[in-house]
Design an enzyme around this catalytic site. Structure first.
Site, PDB file in Angstrom:
ATOM      1  N   CYS A  28       4.672   2.785  -2.437  1.00 33.68           N
ATOM      2  CA  CYS A  28       4.664   2.025  -1.089  1.00 33.68           C
ATOM      3  C   CYS A  28       3.985   0.475  -1.861  1.00 33.68           C
ATOM      4  O   CYS A  28       2.657   0.508  -2.081  1.00 33.68           O
ATOM      5  CB  CYS A  28       3.650   2.454  -0.109  1.00 33.68           C
ATOM      6  SG  CYS A  28       2.850   1.299   1.041  1.00 33.68           S
ATOM      7  N   CYS A  31       0.803  -0.927  -0.135  1.00 31.78           N
ATOM      8  CA  CYS A  31      -0.392  -0.056  -0.379  1.00 31.78           C
ATOM      9  C   CYS A  31      -0.835  -0.298  -1.480  1.00 31.78           C
ATOM     10  O   CYS A  31      -2.081  -0.563  -2.115  1.00 31.78           O
ATOM     11  CB  CYS A  31       0.160   1.409  -0.670  1.00 31.78           C
ATOM     12  SG  CYS A  31       0.773   2.182   0.894  1.00 31.78           S
TER      13      CYS A  31
END
Lengths: 104, 290
Positions: A28, A31
């Site tokens: 991700c 993230c």
């Protein structure tokens, strides 16, 4: 550095008065951007708020249990109970304000 | 490539004017946008009120802009910025193909994005509505999802999602016939609104409802909120003060994205103000770090 949550074990979070859990994943992008911001905040709030990282692939039960539908997602925990979630990347100042709002 | 003082996003009059003023003030400026400058300028028939260029045509105005930045030695980096992350005392700008730029301050001059969100879309963002299938696909293992896509280039994202999810409905918002994996069910319906229904999402269309675990909306244009997470907006515009400051320190907005009236000369003026505000911000940071 954030403490890693392993094996769906949230005991350490439950033992904290205030904790922020960063639900994330290795694949991700947002993230990854959030990681240095959270490291900074963990230093600034040392002794007040504990910060944890929770990989949703490693901890699928927790991701289900806490209703994670989109990552990054920060959970704010008070005495082991999730009070609020902040979804998506947020700038440092915005996360700091969000944390302040829950401290009393 | 190092960290820039000011990153300007957009090559219309607001962005160009900001880049010029930033350069005049000796800051390291990164100008991101299209080498064709702004289609909204080029395609204008006649502009009656641009100071110094009475009744200029769009192409004439555009050529004058080009000449101005050329003379100042300002170059345009042709890239589309997908996200701008506020890291605290600097910003990371994510370009196409995942190129990352760093800048201490950011000036948004992207123009306004047409197209409104669906009713129920923004309220459920991250709670069953997502803009990124590759980001959230893994959370849909054993679940089903609806993809609303505005261009054929989104099809690989749906295919990726279908590898994880049990079932994927695909609603193309374009005329071409989608080329998708067989697992995906193509639905030719028009989305109207979306709402939460217990643990599911309900998508209301012009022809019935679809109950699903999640809805992915894949659009070309990015709204300012999506572009800069945490930014405060006012309808389709970014909320700014008279100094062109947004709610995020070091982030400024100017031109059409900062609100009406949509005028070329106003955009250029606001670009100037935004750049000067960015310069003050940079000076202030420098003073504080001493």
């Amino acid at each position: 550095m954030l403490k890693e949550i392993l094996n769906d074990n949230l005991d350490e979070v439950k033992g904290c008065e205030y904790a922020v859990v960063d639900f994330n994943a290795t694949w991700c992008g947002p993230c990854k951007m959030m990681a240095p911001v959270l490291d900074d905040l963990a230093n600034e709030y040392a002794g007040k708020v504990e910060f944890f990282g929770c990989d949703v692939d490693e901890n699928q039960y927790l991701a289900q249990e806490y209703g994670i539908m989109s990552i990054p997602c920060l959970g704010f925990f008070k005495n082991g109970e999730q009070l609020d979630q902040s979804i998506g990347f947020k700038p440092k100042q915005v996360i700091a304000a969000w944390i302040e709002g829950h401290l009393n | 490539m190092g960290r820039y003082d000011i990153a300007v996003i957009g090559t219309g009059p607001a962005g160009l004017s900001a880049a010029i003023t930033g350069t005049v003030r000796n800051k390291k400026v990164l100008l991101l946008g299209s080498k064709d400058l702004s289609l909204k300028v080029t395609k204008a028939h006649k502009i009656a009120n641009y100071l110094g260029l009475p009744n200029a045509g769009g192409e004439e105005l555009s050529a004058a802009f080009q000449k101005h930045i050329d003379e100042m030695g300002i170059e345009i980096t042709e890239d589309k910025i997908n996200a701008i992350y506020g890291m605290g005392d600097y910003y990371v700008l994510q370009g196409g193909e995942n190129v990352m730029y760093e800048a201490t301050s950011v000036i948004l001059a992207t123009g306004v994005v047409a197209g409104k969100p669906f009713p129920g879309e923004e309220e459920n963002l991250g709670r069953g509505v997502s803009y990124c299938a590759t980001c959230d696909a893994a959370l849909y293992r054993g679940k089903n999802a609806v993809v609303i896509a505005y261009a054929p280039k989104e099809e690989p994202e749906a295919d990726f999602l279908a590898e994880m999810a049990d079932h994927v409905y695909y609603i193309p918002m374009y005329k071409e016939e989608p080329q998708l994996s067989e697992k995906i069910e193509i639905v030719r319906k028009k989305p109207v609104s979306m709402e939460r229904d217990g643990s599911k999402m309900k998508l209301v269309t012009d022809d019935g409802e679809i109950l699903t675990d999640g809805i992915f909306i894949l659009r070309e244009a990015i709204s300012p909120k999506q572009l800069v997470p945490g930014l405060v907006t006012d309808g389709p515009h970014v909320a700014v003060d008279l100094q062109m400051k947004t709610n995020l320190p070091g982030c400024f907005a100017c031109g059409d994205i900062a609100g009406t009236p949509y005028q070329y000369i106003k955009a250029a003026g606001q670009g100037n103000v935004a750049a000067l505000s960015a310069v003050s911000y940079l000076d202030e940071l420098k003073r504080r770090s001493k």
